[in-house]
Motif scaffolding. Structure first.
Motif, PDB file in Angstrom:
ATOM      1  N   ARG A  16       0.805  -1.213   0.000  1.00  0.00           N
ATOM      2  CA  ARG A  16       0.000   0.000   0.000  1.00  0.00           C
ATOM      3  C   ARG A  16       0.838   1.262   0.000  1.00  0.00           C
ATOM      4  O   ARG A  16       0.332   2.348  -0.247  1.00  0.00           O
ATOM      5  CB  ARG A  16      -0.936   0.022   1.210  1.00  0.00           C
ATOM      6  CG  ARG A  16      -2.028  -1.034   1.116  1.00  0.00           C
ATOM      7  CD  ARG A  16      -2.858  -1.041   2.386  1.00  0.00           C
ATOM      8  NE  ARG A  16      -3.896  -2.048   2.292  1.00  0.00           N
ATOM      9  CZ  ARG A  16      -5.071  -1.878   1.742  1.00  0.00           C
ATOM     10  NH1 ARG A  16      -5.350  -0.717   1.202  1.00  0.00           N
ATOM     11  NH2 ARG A  16      -5.959  -2.850   1.701  1.00  0.00           N
ATOM     12  N   SER A  17       2.143   1.159   0.310  1.00  0.00           N
ATOM     13  CA  SER A  17       2.986   2.357   0.348  1.00  0.00           C
ATOM     14  C   SER A  17       3.623   2.670  -0.992  1.00  0.00           C
ATOM     15  O   SER A  17       4.418   3.579  -1.100  1.00  0.00           O
ATOM     16  CB  SER A  17       4.098   2.179   1.394  1.00  0.00           C
ATOM     17  OG  SER A  17       3.534   2.002   2.663  1.00  0.00           O
ATOM     18  N   SER A  18       3.287   1.906  -2.026  1.00  0.00           N
ATOM     19  CA  SER A  18       3.843   2.205  -3.343  1.00  0.00           C
ATOM     20  C   SER A  18       3.331   3.534  -3.829  1.00  0.00           C
ATOM     21  O   SER A  18       2.237   3.944  -3.481  1.00  0.00           O
ATOM     22  CB  SER A  18       3.461   1.097  -4.326  1.00  0.00           C
ATOM     23  OG  SER A  18       2.064   1.001  -4.429  1.00  0.00           O
ATOM     24  N   ALA A  44       5.630   9.953   2.464  1.00  0.00           N
ATOM     25  CA  ALA A  44       5.847   8.525   2.241  1.00  0.00           C
ATOM     26  C   ALA A  44       6.584   7.917   3.436  1.00  0.00           C
ATOM     27  O   ALA A  44       7.573   8.463   3.905  1.00  0.00           O
ATOM     28  CB  ALA A  44       6.666   8.320   0.972  1.00  0.00           C
ATOM     29  N   ALA A  76      -4.276   2.948   4.553  1.00  0.00           N
ATOM     30  CA  ALA A  76      -4.984   3.682   3.502  1.00  0.00           C
ATOM     31  C   ALA A  76      -5.777   4.841   4.038  1.00  0.00           C
ATOM     32  O   ALA A  76      -6.216   5.687   3.289  1.00  0.00           O
ATOM     33  CB  ALA A  76      -5.912   2.728   2.748  1.00  0.00           C
ATOM     34  N   THR A 109      -0.539   9.263   1.548  1.00  0.00           N
ATOM     35  CA  THR A 109       0.242   8.520   0.573  1.00  0.00           C
ATOM     36  C   THR A 109      -0.317   7.119   0.406  1.00  0.00           C
ATOM     37  O   THR A 109      -0.598   6.437   1.378  1.00  0.00           O
ATOM     38  CB  THR A 109       1.710   8.437   1.026  1.00  0.00           C
ATOM     39  OG1 THR A 109       2.251   9.753   1.121  1.00  0.00           O
ATOM     40  CG2 THR A 109       2.537   7.627   0.041  1.00  0.00           C
ATOM     41  N   GLY A 110      -0.494   6.708  -0.841  1.00  0.00           N
ATOM     42  CA  GLY A 110      -0.989   5.376  -1.114  1.00  0.00           C
ATOM     43  C   GLY A 110      -2.488   5.288  -1.275  1.00  0.00           C
ATOM     44  O   GLY A 110      -3.007   4.244  -1.662  1.00  0.00           O
TER      45      GLY A 110
END
Length: 296
Positions: A16-18, A44, A76, A109-110
């Motif tokens: 999920r952190s991509s 991030a 998320a 982020t994500g």
């Protein structure tokens, strides 16, 4: 929570952190100037911190987190109040790997792009329709003697374009920018107009000239123009940038409208207009026109 559950949770965090998808490359020059002011350093990795701390502190602390919020919600940032797991299921409850389908009230982020979008730009649906209407309303506002033909840039791209863009950066509440740019022609000479309407973004109100100077980092001389009791900032640029002059107005509900004009259209060899399309007062009146206000 056993070791297998912990490994699965950490894997979910990494996925999920991509980074989010890149922006639509169309109109990159126009968007880059806005992005340069709006984009901040992303957060991030911040979403990973609670899990890392939980691992360091021990399984008991980590179980306390998962007992109140799923790993998916922690990463998320799903909207609403997180639901608690039933006491009997806290250890066996499967970790959710399904990303939410709508953007939360504060961007993280994500997070997925809202409303099923592939990137920031809404290319179809009601939001895209609003941008098209904005372009049509801009065209219908031209004074006599000026037209907006369907001209093309040397590369083949249209000089008339609408855009609806999800504008929130990380940590900001959801808000949108609707914009429309058109070429303006008179006697085979071409300039351009742009209108930009930003939905309320939670940022504090500023004086009209400060607001006007926030338009792509504009510099120049700003004058206050009163339009029926509404104070509008009209800035005349010092000769740099894409636009010669623009008006800025903020409604009480936080909606912001910019209306800009330039005698020369960039990325074209056509001769510039010999005169502005509108006077400073007309720009101010257009910035306060209800047809250019889009608050949702």
């Amino acid at each position: 929570m056993n070791e297998e559950d912990l490994n699965e949770a950490l894997h979910d965090v990494i996925v999920r952190s991509s980074p989010p998808p890149s922006m639509d490359p169309a109109h990159a020059l126009e968007q880059a100037r806005r992005a340069r002011k709006r984009r901040r350093a992303t957060w991030a990795g911040l979403a990973v911190v609670p899990l890392v701390v939980g691992v360091t502190a021990g399984p008991a602390l980590f179980t306390n987190y998962t007992g109140h919020r799923s790993v998916g919600q922690m990463v998320a940032g799903g909207p609403g109040t997180p639901s608690a797991f039933p006491p009997s299921a806290s250890a066996s409850q499967p970790v959710s790997t399904v990303a939410p389908t709508t953007a939360p009230k504060t961007r993280k982020t994500g997070d997925p792009w809202p409303e099923g979008q592939a990137d920031r730009t809404a290319s179809a649906g009601p939001r895209a329709d609003r941008a098209v209407k904005l372009m049509n309303d801009l065209t219908s506002s031209l004074p006599p003697g000026f037209t907006s033909p369907d001209l093309k840039y040397p590369g083949g791209g249209p000089m008339r374009w609408p855009q609806s863009q999800y504008a929130s950066s990380d940590g900001e509440p959801d808000y949108w920018e609707y914009s429309a740019s058109i070429p303006v022609q008179k006697d085979n000479r071409v300039g351009k107009l742009l209108v930009l309407s930003t939905t309320p973004n939670g940022k504090p109100a500023t004086d009209p000239c400060t607001l006007a100077k926030g338009f792509w980092g504009g510099t120049g001389t700003c004058d206050l123009v009163d339009v029926g009791g509404k104070k509008v900032g009209v800035l005349t640029a010092k000769g740099r940038g894409s636009y010669d002059q623009w008006a800025a107005y903020r409604y009480d509900d936080g909606t912001v409208v910019y209306f800009a004009q330039a005698k020369k259209s960039d990325r074209t060899e056509r001769s510039p207009l010999t005169q502005p399309v509108f006077t400073a007062r007309q720009l101010a009146e257009l910035a306060t026109s209800p047809k250019f206000k889009i608050s949702t």
